[in-house]
Design a protein around this motif. Structure first.
Motif, PDB file in Angstrom:
ATOM      1  N   TYR A 408       1.024  -1.166  -0.036  1.00  0.00           N
ATOM      2  CA  TYR A 408       0.322   0.091   0.138  1.00  0.00           C
ATOM      3  C   TYR A 408       0.985   1.510  -0.355  1.00  0.00           C
ATOM      4  O   TYR A 408       1.467   1.442   0.737  1.00  0.00           O
ATOM      5  N   ASN A 409       0.908   2.049  -1.328  1.00  0.00           N
ATOM      6  CA  ASN A 409       1.811   3.028  -0.999  1.00  0.00           C
ATOM      7  C   ASN A 409       0.988   4.772  -1.287  1.00  0.00           C
ATOM      8  O   ASN A 409       1.404   5.548  -0.888  1.00  0.00           O
ATOM      9  N   GLY A 410      -0.373   4.531  -0.159  1.00  0.00           N
ATOM     10  CA  GLY A 410      -1.497   5.675  -0.718  1.00  0.00           C
ATOM     11  C   GLY A 410      -0.930   6.775   0.368  1.00  0.00           C
ATOM     12  O   GLY A 410      -0.012   6.133   1.989  1.00  0.00           O
ATOM     13  N   SER A 411      -1.993   7.640   1.790  1.00  0.00           N
ATOM     14  CA  SER A 411      -1.752   8.376   2.034  1.00  0.00           C
ATOM     15  C   SER A 411      -2.847   8.828   3.445  1.00  0.00           C
ATOM     16  O   SER A 411      -3.016   8.770   3.872  1.00  0.00           O
ATOM     17  N   ASN A 412      -3.680   7.745   2.900  1.00  0.00           N
ATOM     18  CA  ASN A 412      -4.923   7.879   3.700  1.00  0.00           C
ATOM     19  C   ASN A 412      -5.069   6.220   5.222  1.00  0.00           C
ATOM     20  O   ASN A 412      -5.909   4.977   4.351  1.00  0.00           O
TER      21      ASN A 412
END
Length: 428
Positions: A408-412
């Motif tokens: 997972y590379n997201g910010s949320n």
């Protein structure tokens, strides 16, 4: 002597239940449980007929275990006594009948009926087991002689050589060895040399001596290739059943014939031993009734029991050597083909990941659902390919294979996931 099956059956006003057990080592051990509710018609039966219904239904239900064997039926009513007292012209239990080929040896009354899940007696201590243990080989071979025999054994010699060099072989190197050698490799950490003899140390996690040790291997759920050998055989068995089947309700009646055909047929696929299972297990091909009647295959004379046993051992040794040679070649070929398509990604505790969405709901089309859920947190690495993943703030975890995860590379990132990551990082 065949192990005795024990069937306990009971009935109430609303349902029937049963426990199938087996005598093992002088004790009863439960094999399976079963129960069902009574329909409106069956609830109007008298208690004798309900008890008899339970006996008849569960004999039919467990027919794969009981068909053609003697077994013990235990019931707290005189249902079977009443059944056997009927004349042939009288109907029994509203038209139901017991499967042909089964035989109940005995019926116990209410005062003899007991739960099959009995308390096991306390196990012997390690000291007791050590005192009672008998090792005949100690009287026959000296440590020097035993060391020579171990080094001459092709299945033990690779382990001894690796221990002598104090270098643990890789799991990849062990894939080419025999099953027995791989089993010794599993217990590598407990193996040691004493007077040049390979020994195994049995210990608990707390360091105390332990003389009964079982090492359990696990695979992640919903990952059939983790049990590839079993799944491959199940696939072959299913294909044979489909080809032989006429009525789906009778599939289990043909398993004996199907298994006999499978065991007497050499496997001709490119990834096989090229030998029949019968030859691999018994050291010879099984003689069929037709062979004896029509003389299709000559029956070898047996000069003596000793020479017969030695011949069988020699045949099995040669069969296993041939099979091992074929399997080494096919294993390397399969590995090379598999590695060309392999995309191996590793994870460490504290990583945020997507997890494959496998939940299916009635009325919801899987094609229109999102393919992955997350983000979730990796909490533990149990093997090179299996990981424990935390999926919610309550600490719920699942064991999952690496090919069902993605970074997972997201910010949320949810707050509970951030806290879980910090906790894991601080612990490390």
């Amino acid at each position: 002597m065949a192990v005795l099956f024990i069937l306990d059956a009971d009935a109430s006003g609303i349902g029937i239940g049963s426990v199938l057990a087996q005598e093992q080592g002088g004790r009863e051990r439960v094999i399976a449980y079963a129960s069902r509710g009574l329909n409106k018609t069956e609830r109007n039966y008298c208690i004798t007929e309900q008890e008899l219904l339970a006996v008849v239904f569960f004999i039919q239900y467990f027919r794969q275990y009981l068909l053609g064997r003697r077994f013990l039926v235990r019931t707290d009513h005189q249902a079977l006594v009443w059944l056997f007292s009927l004349s042939p012209a009288q109907p029994s239990c509203k038209g139901t009948s017991i499967e042909q080929g089964t035989r109940a040896d005995k019926v116990r009354g209410a005062n003899e009926h007991s739960d099959t899940d009995t308390d096991d007696s306390a196990p012997s201590t390690s000291k007791d087991m050590e005192d009672k243990a008998v090792h005949p080989w100690l009287e026959l071979y000296s440590p020097k002689k035993m060391a020579e025999k171990q080094r001459a054994d092709p299945e033990i010699a690779p382990i001894i050589s690796a221990l002598a060099e104090n270098i643990k072989p890789s799991s990849t190197a062990m894939e080419m060895e025999s099953q027995a050698t791989r089993q010794y490799y599993v217990f590598w950490d407990s193996l040691y040399m004493k007077e040049n003899v390979l020994c195994r140390r049995f210990r608990k996690k707390n360091g105390t001596d332990e003389y009964n040790q079982i090492k359990k291997s696990r695979t992640s759920p919903r990952n059939p290739k983790g049990n590839g050998q079993v799944e491959r055989y199940n696939k072959s068995l299913l294909k044979m059943i489909k080809a032989f089947l006429i009525d789906q309700d009778e599939w289990d009646l043909f398993l004996g014939c199907i298994a006999g055909a499978y065991r007497s047929s050499p496997s001709e696929s490119k990834n096989s031993t090229k030998l029949t299972p019968n030859l691999m297990c018994f050291g010879r091909e099984v003689r069929l009734p037709a062979d004896l009647v029509y003389g299709v295959r000559e029956v070898d004379s047996i000069p003596s029991y000793r020479s017969h046993v030695e011949a069988i051992q020699e045949h099995m040794f040669r069969a296993h050597e041939v099979a091992r040679a074929y399997l080494k070649v096919s294993a390397k070929r399969s590995k090379d083909l598999y590695d060309t398509k392999l995309a191996f990604v590793t994870y460490k505790p504290g990583d945020l990941v997507w997890m494959l969405h496998e939940t299916r709901k009635i009325g919801v089309t899987p094609k229109l659902e999102k393919k992955y859920d997350g983000p979730f947190v990796v909490t533990e690495k149990t093997s090179p390919v299996n990981f424990v993943v935390q999926t919610d703030r309550n600490g719920r975890t699942v064991l999952i294979h690496h090919d069902k995860l993605k970074h997972y590379n997201g910010s949320n990132v949810p707050k509970w996931a951030s806290k879980a990551v910090k906790k894991i990082v601080n612990k490390c």
